[in-house]
Design a protein around this motif. Structure first.
Motif, PDB file in Angstrom:
ATOM      1  N   ALA A 185       0.812  -1.222   0.000  1.00 54.34           N
ATOM      2  CA  ALA A 185       0.000   0.000   0.000  1.00 54.34           C
ATOM      3  C   ALA A 185       0.844   1.270   0.000  1.00 54.34           C
ATOM      4  O   ALA A 185       0.289   2.372  -0.138  1.00 54.34           O
ATOM      5  N   ILE A 186       2.148   1.154   0.140  1.00 57.17           N
ATOM      6  CA  ILE A 186       3.005   2.340   0.207  1.00 57.17           C
ATOM      7  C   ILE A 186       2.917   3.183  -1.067  1.00 57.17           C
ATOM      8  O   ILE A 186       2.793   4.422  -0.987  1.00 57.17           O
ATOM      9  N   PRO A 187       2.975   2.599  -2.282  1.00 56.70           N
ATOM     10  CA  PRO A 187       2.841   3.451  -3.471  1.00 56.70           C
ATOM     11  C   PRO A 187       1.499   4.181  -3.538  1.00 56.70           C
ATOM     12  O   PRO A 187       1.442   5.328  -4.009  1.00 56.70           O
ATOM     13  N   LEU A 188       0.411   3.533  -3.097  1.00 53.26           N
ATOM     14  CA  LEU A 188      -0.886   4.199  -3.102  1.00 53.26           C
ATOM     15  C   LEU A 188      -0.890   5.395  -2.155  1.00 53.26           C
ATOM     16  O   LEU A 188      -1.407   6.465  -2.483  1.00 53.26           O
ATOM     17  N   VAL A 189      -0.326   5.198  -0.966  1.00 48.73           N
ATOM     18  CA  VAL A 189      -0.234   6.313  -0.018  1.00 48.73           C
ATOM     19  C   VAL A 189       0.626   7.431  -0.589  1.00 48.73           C
ATOM     20  O   VAL A 189       0.308   8.619  -0.451  1.00 48.73           O
ATOM     21  N   GLY A 190       1.727   7.061  -1.253  1.00 50.76           N
ATOM     22  CA  GLY A 190       2.577   8.076  -1.865  1.00 50.76           C
ATOM     23  C   GLY A 190       1.872   8.839  -2.962  1.00 50.76           C
ATOM     24  O   GLY A 190       2.046  10.064  -3.095  1.00 50.76           O
ATOM     25  N   MET A 191       1.040   8.153  -3.771  1.00 51.77           N
ATOM     26  CA  MET A 191       0.305   8.836  -4.829  1.00 51.77           C
ATOM     27  C   MET A 191      -0.718   9.799  -4.244  1.00 51.77           C
ATOM     28  O   MET A 191      -0.869  10.926  -4.728  1.00 51.77           O
ATOM     29  N   VAL A 192      -1.427   9.361  -3.199  1.00 54.40           N
ATOM     30  CA  VAL A 192      -2.396  10.249  -2.555  1.00 54.40           C
ATOM     31  C   VAL A 192      -1.700  11.483  -1.965  1.00 54.40           C
ATOM     32  O   VAL A 192      -2.183  12.616  -2.104  1.00 54.40           O
ATOM     33  N   LEU A 193      -0.570  11.263  -1.322  1.00 54.90           N
ATOM     34  CA  LEU A 193       0.179  12.384  -0.751  1.00 54.90           C
ATOM     35  C   LEU A 193       0.639  13.348  -1.840  1.00 54.90           C
ATOM     36  O   LEU A 193       0.568  14.579  -1.667  1.00 54.90           O
ATOM     37  N   ALA A 194       1.088  12.815  -2.978  1.00 58.67           N
ATOM     38  CA  ALA A 194       1.550  13.674  -4.066  1.00 58.67           C
ATOM     39  C   ALA A 194       0.400  14.487  -4.652  1.00 58.67           C
ATOM     40  O   ALA A 194       0.550  15.685  -4.934  1.00 58.67           O
ATOM     41  N   VAL A 195      -0.766  13.860  -4.835  1.00 56.85           N
ATOM     42  CA  VAL A 195      -1.914  14.570  -5.403  1.00 56.85           C
ATOM     43  C   VAL A 195      -2.394  15.665  -4.460  1.00 56.85           C
ATOM     44  O   VAL A 195      -2.685  16.800  -4.877  1.00 56.85           O
ATOM     45  N   ILE A 196      -2.472  15.350  -3.161  1.00 52.17           N
ATOM     46  CA  ILE A 196      -2.912  16.361  -2.190  1.00 52.17           C
ATOM     47  C   ILE A 196      -1.926  17.525  -2.144  1.00 52.17           C
ATOM     48  O   ILE A 196      -2.322  18.705  -2.103  1.00 52.17           O
ATOM     49  N   THR A 197      -0.636  17.212  -2.188  1.00 52.38           N
ATOM     50  CA  THR A 197       0.369  18.275  -2.174  1.00 52.38           C
ATOM     51  C   THR A 197       0.269  19.147  -3.412  1.00 52.38           C
ATOM     52  O   THR A 197       0.356  20.386  -3.334  1.00 52.38           O
ATOM     53  N   ALA A 198       0.078  18.501  -4.586  1.00 54.36           N
ATOM     54  CA  ALA A 198      -0.032  19.274  -5.824  1.00 54.36           C
ATOM     55  C   ALA A 198      -1.257  20.182  -5.793  1.00 54.36           C
ATOM     56  O   ALA A 198      -1.185  21.353  -6.199  1.00 54.36           O
ATOM     57  N   ARG A 199      -2.385  19.675  -5.342  1.00 58.49           N
ATOM     58  CA  ARG A 199      -3.599  20.494  -5.302  1.00 58.49           C
ATOM     59  C   ARG A 199      -3.438  21.674  -4.351  1.00 58.49           C
ATOM     60  O   ARG A 199      -3.784  22.813  -4.694  1.00 58.49           O
ATOM     61  N   TYR A 200      -2.906  21.412  -3.173  1.00 58.24           N
ATOM     62  CA  TYR A 200      -2.726  22.492  -2.206  1.00 58.24           C
ATOM     63  C   TYR A 200      -1.753  23.541  -2.743  1.00 58.24           C
ATOM     64  O   TYR A 200      -1.979  24.751  -2.606  1.00 58.24           O
ATOM     65  N   THR A 201      -0.675  23.081  -3.373  1.00 61.61           N
ATOM     66  CA  THR A 201       0.325  24.021  -3.889  1.00 61.61           C
ATOM     67  C   THR A 201      -0.248  24.890  -4.989  1.00 61.61           C
ATOM     68  O   THR A 201      -0.061  26.114  -5.017  1.00 61.61           O
ATOM     69  N   VAL A 202      -0.980  24.264  -5.929  1.00 61.13           N
ATOM     70  CA  VAL A 202      -1.503  25.016  -7.069  1.00 61.13           C
ATOM     71  C   VAL A 202      -2.576  26.003  -6.625  1.00 61.13           C
ATOM     72  O   VAL A 202      -2.567  27.178  -7.025  1.00 61.13           O
ATOM     73  N   ILE A 203      -3.514  25.566  -5.801  1.00 56.23           N
ATOM     74  CA  ILE A 203      -4.600  26.452  -5.401  1.00 56.23           C
ATOM     75  C   ILE A 203      -4.071  27.613  -4.562  1.00 56.23           C
ATOM     76  O   ILE A 203      -4.462  28.772  -4.763  1.00 56.23           O
ATOM     77  N   SER A 204      -3.161  27.345  -3.642  1.00 58.14           N
ATOM     78  CA  SER A 204      -2.612  28.436  -2.839  1.00 58.14           C
ATOM     79  C   SER A 204      -1.809  29.415  -3.685  1.00 58.14           C
ATOM     80  O   SER A 204      -1.857  30.627  -3.458  1.00 58.14           O
ATOM     81  N   ALA A 205      -1.103  28.892  -4.696  1.00 62.67           N
ATOM     82  CA  ALA A 205      -0.328  29.790  -5.555  1.00 62.67           C
ATOM     83  C   ALA A 205      -1.227  30.598  -6.478  1.00 62.67           C
ATOM     84  O   ALA A 205      -0.974  31.777  -6.754  1.00 62.67           O
ATOM     85  N   LEU A 206      -2.316  29.985  -6.978  1.00 60.75           N
ATOM     86  CA  LEU A 206      -3.238  30.708  -7.875  1.00 60.75           C
ATOM     87  C   LEU A 206      -3.946  31.843  -7.138  1.00 60.75           C
ATOM     88  O   LEU A 206      -4.225  32.899  -7.723  1.00 60.75           O
ATOM     89  N   ARG A 207      -4.255  31.643  -5.871  1.00 59.85           N
ATOM     90  CA  ARG A 207      -4.932  32.692  -5.118  1.00 59.85           C
ATOM     91  C   ARG A 207      -4.035  33.917  -4.942  1.00 59.85           C
ATOM     92  O   ARG A 207      -4.523  35.042  -4.862  1.00 59.85           O
ATOM     93  N   ARG A 208      -2.740  33.688  -4.882  1.00 64.93           N
ATOM     94  CA  ARG A 208      -1.817  34.832  -4.793  1.00 64.93           C
ATOM     95  C   ARG A 208      -1.478  35.402  -6.163  1.00 64.93           C
ATOM     96  O   ARG A 208      -1.137  36.571  -6.277  1.00 64.93           O
ATOM     97  N   MET A 209      -1.582  34.553  -7.181  1.00 64.66           N
ATOM     98  CA  MET A 209      -1.163  34.974  -8.518  1.00 64.66           C
ATOM     99  C   MET A 209      -2.243  35.776  -9.221  1.00 64.66           C
ATOM    100  O   MET A 209      -1.963  36.762  -9.919  1.00 64.66           O
ATOM    101  N   LEU A 210      -3.505  35.364  -9.068  1.00 65.17           N
ATOM    102  CA  LEU A 210      -4.598  35.943  -9.874  1.00 65.17           C
ATOM    103  C   LEU A 210      -5.471  36.842  -9.025  1.00 65.17           C
ATOM    104  O   LEU A 210      -5.576  36.665  -7.839  1.00 65.17           O
TER     105      LEU A 210
END
Length: 317
Positions: free
Chosen positions: A292-317
């Motif tokens: 299950a480690i790769p699945l947990v890693g994929m979930v962590l990567a997706v959550i990190t990407a979403r948080y990073t993009v949304i927080s950056a877009l709010r400051r950018m636009l």
């Protein structure tokens, strides 16, 4: 004075061309310009997952080893009759054996044969461990299994009673011998857990850096898509799909690399033939957790990407 002529309406062909050229929110290739295999993200995730698999397997194996060792020595007591004269040593050993066998709290008692002791000591003492005329005096060894937990009060009471039967006898709980071993195993388990947490944080940081880099490289395109009606969630979904795919590829490769390393190390430890090491095998639940480690890693990567993009877009636009 003539009236101004009405402005020409856009032709149907021009409208269709505008609709065809409108940016698509699901086209991740326009924003994530690196190729999936050629880019560094899958390989970084693969390395992190492989190291995490090895650390998790080591931690689980150590936990099983400690649990099996505790179960094996639970209630175990060792009695040594330390006497140089062979006849006196045998006499005290028989009296201690008889006294222990008549106790109600003793589940089993056995005197270890002298030949077995000599075989155990031969790799270190050679023929001197046989206890002959020119050999080293070997104490008589009695293996005792008690019913119930072993406490200091219980050991002290047994030590006093045994001293009256065999003054040269020494009694020790087997768990006390392996106390430093259990402490070392616990430290290694904490080290494995800390390594897993560090690898997870490093993977999240790598995804964060990749997402920020992609946002900075495609700032103009993102602004155009946003002005055309694209929401922050739609833009984040583009990066999420790309990161999920990269994490899936890297996770699968990392899992295979980690399992190969675990298999090789497991075969090497199994060749040692040690009973203590043999108790560190992995069970079905352990393999499921590792898988299950790769699945947990994929979930962590997706959550990190979403948080990073949304927080950056709010400051950018």
């Amino acid at each position: 004075m003539s009236a101004p002529s009405p402005s020409p309406s856009p032709s149907p062909d021009r409208g269709m061309a505008l609709r065809r050229n409108r940016p698509r929110f699901g086209d991740s290739a326009r924003l994530m310009q690196q190729a999936r295999i050629a880019g560094p993200m899958p390989w970084v995730i693969a390395i992190m997952i492989a190291l995490t698999v090895m650390a998790a397997a080591a931690g689980l194996a150590l936990a099983n080893l400690a649990e099996n060792a505790r179960a094996e020595i639970a209630g175990g007591v060792t009695v040594q009759v330390v006497e140089a004269a062979p006849m006196e040593r045998d006499r005290q050993a028989e009296r201690a054996l008889s006294w222990l066998a008549n106790r109600d709290d003793v589940a089993s008692v056995r005197r270890v044969p002298d030949a077995e002791l000599a075989a155990l000591l031969e790799p270190w003492l050679g023929e001197l461990g046989t206890g002959g005329v020119d050999g080293v005096p070997v104490p008589a060894l009695i293996d005792v299994r008690l019913s119930g937990p072993i406490t200091d009060t219980r050991l002290a009471e047994m030590r006093q009673g045994l001293e009256r039967q065999a003054p040269a006898a020494r009694i020790d709980a087997q768990a006390s011998w392996l106390g430093p071993v259990f402490d070392a195993i616990r430290s290694l388990q904490l080290l494995a857990l800390g390594l897993i947490v560090l690898l997870a944080a490093t993977s999240a940081a790598a995804v964060w850096l990749a997402a920020r880099s992609a946002l900075g490289a495609n700032r103009d395109t993102i602004e155009v898509i946003h002005h055309l009606g694209g929401s922050d969630g739609q833009l984040a979904a583009i990066f999420q799909r790309q990161v999920a795919w990269d994490a899936a590829l890297g996770g699968a490769a990392g899992l295979l690399l980690g399992l190969a390393a675990v298999f090789v190390l497991g075969r090497q430890f199994a060749d040692l033939g040690s009973g203590l090491v043999a108790g560190g095998g992995l069970g079905a639940g352990d393999w499921i957790a590792i898988g299950a480690i790769p699945l947990v890693g994929m979930v962590l990567a997706v959550i990190t990407a979403r948080y990073t993009v949304i927080s950056a877009l709010r400051r950018m636009l």
